[in-house]
Design a protein around this motif. Sequence first.
Motif, PDB file in Angstrom:
ATOM      1  N   LYS A 266     -33.834 -22.002 -43.435  1.00  0.00           N
ATOM      2  CA  LYS A 266     -32.425 -22.208 -43.799  1.00  0.00           C
ATOM      3  C   LYS A 266     -31.510 -21.481 -42.829  1.00  0.00           C
ATOM      4  N   GLN A 267     -31.982 -20.352 -42.314  1.00  0.00           N
ATOM      5  CA  GLN A 267     -31.163 -19.591 -41.378  1.00  0.00           C
ATOM      6  C   GLN A 267     -31.230 -20.162 -39.962  1.00  0.00           C
ATOM      7  N   ILE A 268     -32.138 -21.078 -39.722  1.00  0.00           N
ATOM      8  CA  ILE A 268     -32.246 -21.723 -38.419  1.00  0.00           C
ATOM      9  C   ILE A 268     -31.603 -23.110 -38.435  1.00  0.00           C
ATOM     10  N   LEU A 269     -31.819 -23.846 -39.525  1.00  0.00           N
ATOM     11  CA  LEU A 269     -31.308 -25.211 -39.621  1.00  0.00           C
ATOM     12  C   LEU A 269     -29.964 -25.300 -40.347  1.00  0.00           C
ATOM     13  N   GLY A 270     -29.676 -24.325 -41.184  1.00  0.00           N
ATOM     14  CA  GLY A 270     -28.457 -24.380 -41.978  1.00  0.00           C
ATOM     15  C   GLY A 270     -27.407 -23.391 -41.535  1.00  0.00           C
ATOM     16  N   THR A 271     -26.380 -23.254 -42.373  1.00  0.00           N
ATOM     17  CA  THR A 271     -25.289 -22.315 -42.095  1.00  0.00           C
ATOM     18  C   THR A 271     -25.018 -21.508 -43.356  1.00  0.00           C
ATOM     19  N   PRO A 388     -22.924 -27.017 -33.985  1.00  0.00           N
ATOM     20  CA  PRO A 388     -23.739 -25.811 -34.191  1.00  0.00           C
ATOM     21  C   PRO A 388     -23.649 -25.217 -35.586  1.00  0.00           C
ATOM     22  N   VAL A 389     -22.589 -25.548 -36.337  1.00  0.00           N
ATOM     23  CA  VAL A 389     -22.478 -25.086 -37.728  1.00  0.00           C
ATOM     24  C   VAL A 389     -22.252 -26.286 -38.639  1.00  0.00           C
ATOM     25  N   PHE A 390     -22.691 -26.139 -39.887  1.00  0.00           N
ATOM     26  CA  PHE A 390     -22.465 -27.148 -40.931  1.00  0.00           C
ATOM     27  C   PHE A 390     -22.946 -28.542 -40.519  1.00  0.00           C
ATOM     28  N   SER A 391     -24.116 -28.604 -39.923  1.00  0.00           N
ATOM     29  CA  SER A 391     -24.698 -29.887 -39.533  1.00  0.00           C
ATOM     30  C   SER A 391     -25.586 -30.424 -40.652  1.00  0.00           C
ATOM     31  N   ALA A 392     -25.101 -31.447 -41.346  1.00  0.00           N
ATOM     32  CA  ALA A 392     -25.901 -32.060 -42.410  1.00  0.00           C
ATOM     33  C   ALA A 392     -27.161 -32.703 -41.844  1.00  0.00           C
ATOM     34  N   ARG A 393     -27.067 -33.230 -40.619  1.00  0.00           N
ATOM     35  CA  ARG A 393     -28.240 -33.859 -40.000  1.00  0.00           C
ATOM     36  C   ARG A 393     -29.360 -32.835 -39.801  1.00  0.00           C
ATOM     37  N   LEU A 397     -33.634 -31.638 -42.237  1.00  0.00           N
ATOM     38  CA  LEU A 397     -35.012 -31.351 -41.843  1.00  0.00           C
ATOM     39  C   LEU A 397     -35.666 -30.277 -42.708  1.00  0.00           C
ATOM     40  N   LEU A 398     -34.886 -29.587 -43.545  1.00  0.00           N
ATOM     41  CA  LEU A 398     -35.454 -28.575 -44.438  1.00  0.00           C
ATOM     42  C   LEU A 398     -36.447 -29.196 -45.415  1.00  0.00           C
ATOM     43  N   ARG A 399     -36.326 -30.490 -45.699  1.00  0.00           N
ATOM     44  CA  ARG A 399     -37.247 -31.109 -46.648  1.00  0.00           C
ATOM     45  C   ARG A 399     -38.668 -31.194 -46.110  1.00  0.00           C
ATOM     46  N   HIS A 400     -38.842 -30.902 -44.828  1.00  0.00           N
ATOM     47  CA  HIS A 400     -40.173 -30.980 -44.223  1.00  0.00           C
ATOM     48  C   HIS A 400     -40.813 -29.607 -44.003  1.00  0.00           C
ATOM     49  N   VAL A 401     -40.187 -28.551 -44.520  1.00  0.00           N
ATOM     50  CA  VAL A 401     -40.732 -27.197 -44.336  1.00  0.00           C
ATOM     51  C   VAL A 401     -41.974 -27.021 -45.193  1.00  0.00           C
ATOM     52  N   PRO A 402     -43.097 -26.624 -44.621  1.00  0.00           N
ATOM     53  CA  PRO A 402     -44.293 -26.356 -45.433  1.00  0.00           C
ATOM     54  C   PRO A 402     -44.029 -25.249 -46.453  1.00  0.00           C
ATOM     55  N   ALA A 507      -9.355 -33.122 -44.285  1.00  0.00           N
ATOM     56  CA  ALA A 507     -10.766 -33.271 -43.922  1.00  0.00           C
ATOM     57  C   ALA A 507     -11.171 -34.737 -44.006  1.00  0.00           C
ATOM     58  N   THR A 508     -11.872 -35.220 -42.990  1.00  0.00           N
ATOM     59  CA  THR A 508     -12.335 -36.612 -42.965  1.00  0.00           C
ATOM     60  C   THR A 508     -13.802 -36.722 -42.579  1.00  0.00           C
ATOM     61  N   GLY A 509     -14.537 -35.612 -42.616  1.00  0.00           N
ATOM     62  CA  GLY A 509     -15.942 -35.649 -42.223  1.00  0.00           C
ATOM     63  C   GLY A 509     -16.142 -35.705 -40.722  1.00  0.00           C
ATOM     64  N   ARG A 510     -15.290 -35.016 -39.981  1.00  0.00           N
ATOM     65  CA  ARG A 510     -15.366 -35.057 -38.512  1.00  0.00           C
ATOM     66  C   ARG A 510     -16.654 -34.426 -37.998  1.00  0.00           C
ATOM     67  N   ARG A 511     -17.179 -34.994 -36.904  1.00  0.00           N
ATOM     68  CA  ARG A 511     -18.368 -34.465 -36.240  1.00  0.00           C
ATOM     69  C   ARG A 511     -18.199 -34.624 -34.743  1.00  0.00           C
ATOM     70  N   MET A 512     -18.720 -33.647 -34.014  1.00  0.00           N
ATOM     71  CA  MET A 512     -18.747 -33.750 -32.563  1.00  0.00           C
ATOM     72  C   MET A 512     -19.851 -34.709 -32.153  1.00  0.00           C
ATOM     73  N   GLN A 513     -19.608 -35.437 -31.046  1.00  0.00           N
ATOM     74  CA  GLN A 513     -20.575 -36.388 -30.512  1.00  0.00           C
ATOM     75  C   GLN A 513     -21.129 -35.878 -29.187  1.00  0.00           C
ATOM     76  N   ALA A 514     -22.234 -36.478 -28.764  1.00  0.00           N
ATOM     77  CA  ALA A 514     -22.884 -36.074 -27.517  1.00  0.00           C
ATOM     78  C   ALA A 514     -22.007 -36.322 -26.302  1.00  0.00           C
TER      79      ALA A 514
END
Length: 520
Positions: A266-271, A388-393, A397-402, A507-514
Amino acid sequence: MPNETCAAFDAVPPFDPNVLHRFIVGADRAPRPMGAAEVQALGDPFASLLLARGQFPRSGEELLKEMKAAAGDSDPLKTQSSFVVGEGSQVASTAESAGVDRTLRFVVTLGRGPDGPDLFLSVPDPKQPNLIEVMAWDRKVGGFNYYRSTSDGARWMFAGNSRDALAQASRGKGPFEAHPSGALIMKELKTPWINWDSPAAKIHETAFVQNDPRRTHPWFKDKEPNGALFFEFQAARPAITRWAKARFAPLRNGGGQGDEPEQILKQILGTPTVNLATTHITNAALEPSSVLDVPSTFFIDTDGLSIVGLAQPPAFTVSGKIYQRCLTKFEVRMDDGRRFVQKGDTHFCFLVPERAFEDQAVLQEAIEVGLISKRLAACLLMVDPWNPVFSARRETLLRHVPAKAAISNGKSRFSAEMARRILAAAASGPAGSPEAEFAERWGAGTRFASEFNRLLNGYYAAVTEQLKTQRGFDGYFRLADERRQAFKKRTRIAEFPLLLPRTNISATGRRMQADGTVRS
């Protein structure tokens, strides 16, 4: 429902002020008196030098005086440093700001060394019997012991050890709302340390009202000259690292089971929490000709990517002319929610959340002990790295943690197992999923750095171009505000109204793109 926030401590009924009570919110339904043996078992200096001897200070000043008197002549606890912080500390003293609550408070440390101080104290007024918060290092079991007085300073409670931040019953409750991993919090960790007294922004006596005795108190008059600069490197970073190392010690020293691996991931994938970064340009000094040093951590997780050996970004800047137009267009203001309103930005411009240092310390330890490979860490961080913060994508991936993690002779199957799970989901899932993005990254192989750096450098170049245009930076400013609002809703350290600026942005759900653009 019982109150499980920090406010629970001030809602307790009166109890014997000369007996330490245990109240680990979530684990305990109510405060209960601790026996002499329990208090003596606490391995921190506050407990051993005062509480176990029946001394219960009623003010911060009394606490430090008694601590230093009880310490031996050569004890590092004799070394005291005081600091001042306040979210309204830089608001100019005018007739309009006379009634503003600047949330000024003192942070005082005892002890000094490579691992940082052994005791941290936070209190709004040194002399008054008011709320006192103490973190003291437990020399027996490791971790910080948390203590809290009631708001009248009359009753003391043991609020848990750093490990209770990770325990299911007390996780995210009481003091662990603001300290989710059990670590010390200095949310304004990096230069110019917005809100702290520092070489970049001194807090002057005019921050206090005219007759406030704190103006002449030694904690203020003799505060550490380098303020937050000293606190960051001599207190905050060492203390956070100290706990991270203690937390991973069971895995480092002989292997075996560690924390629930999901808590680590959670501390690596989440915020779970953040630090706050700004430019070095103040709102008052902002001119059209100014060049603002936009924090690179707004665009990318520079610290995390550095740990896994990936390319660092160039210096990102924006012109003062472009920035000033944003302040006008988006009606940026400081507003205490009462009657004080001041046009413009926070003291230092462009305050944005970045990944917390405590999470970087956990990433570093997880790699060093052999739990997580650099390859896995890099591939995880390179899923939606533009956010880098608050990435739902990435959090998906936390659902795959053993469920379990073990290390034997410095090696673990954990990374291979987690990668296998994500790759299996990618093979059976839709194109464009977070799992598919991870699979693409994993496909770069063990020599992933060159491919990842190619992607990053392309992104850095795109951002640099966007920063040259009003339209490009407008998108970044909107995204910054949306991240600030996410920080306010999702974490428990956005306590004070003057911490964040207000705008007319929705707020409109903004996200940065590549490609360096912002999508709603």
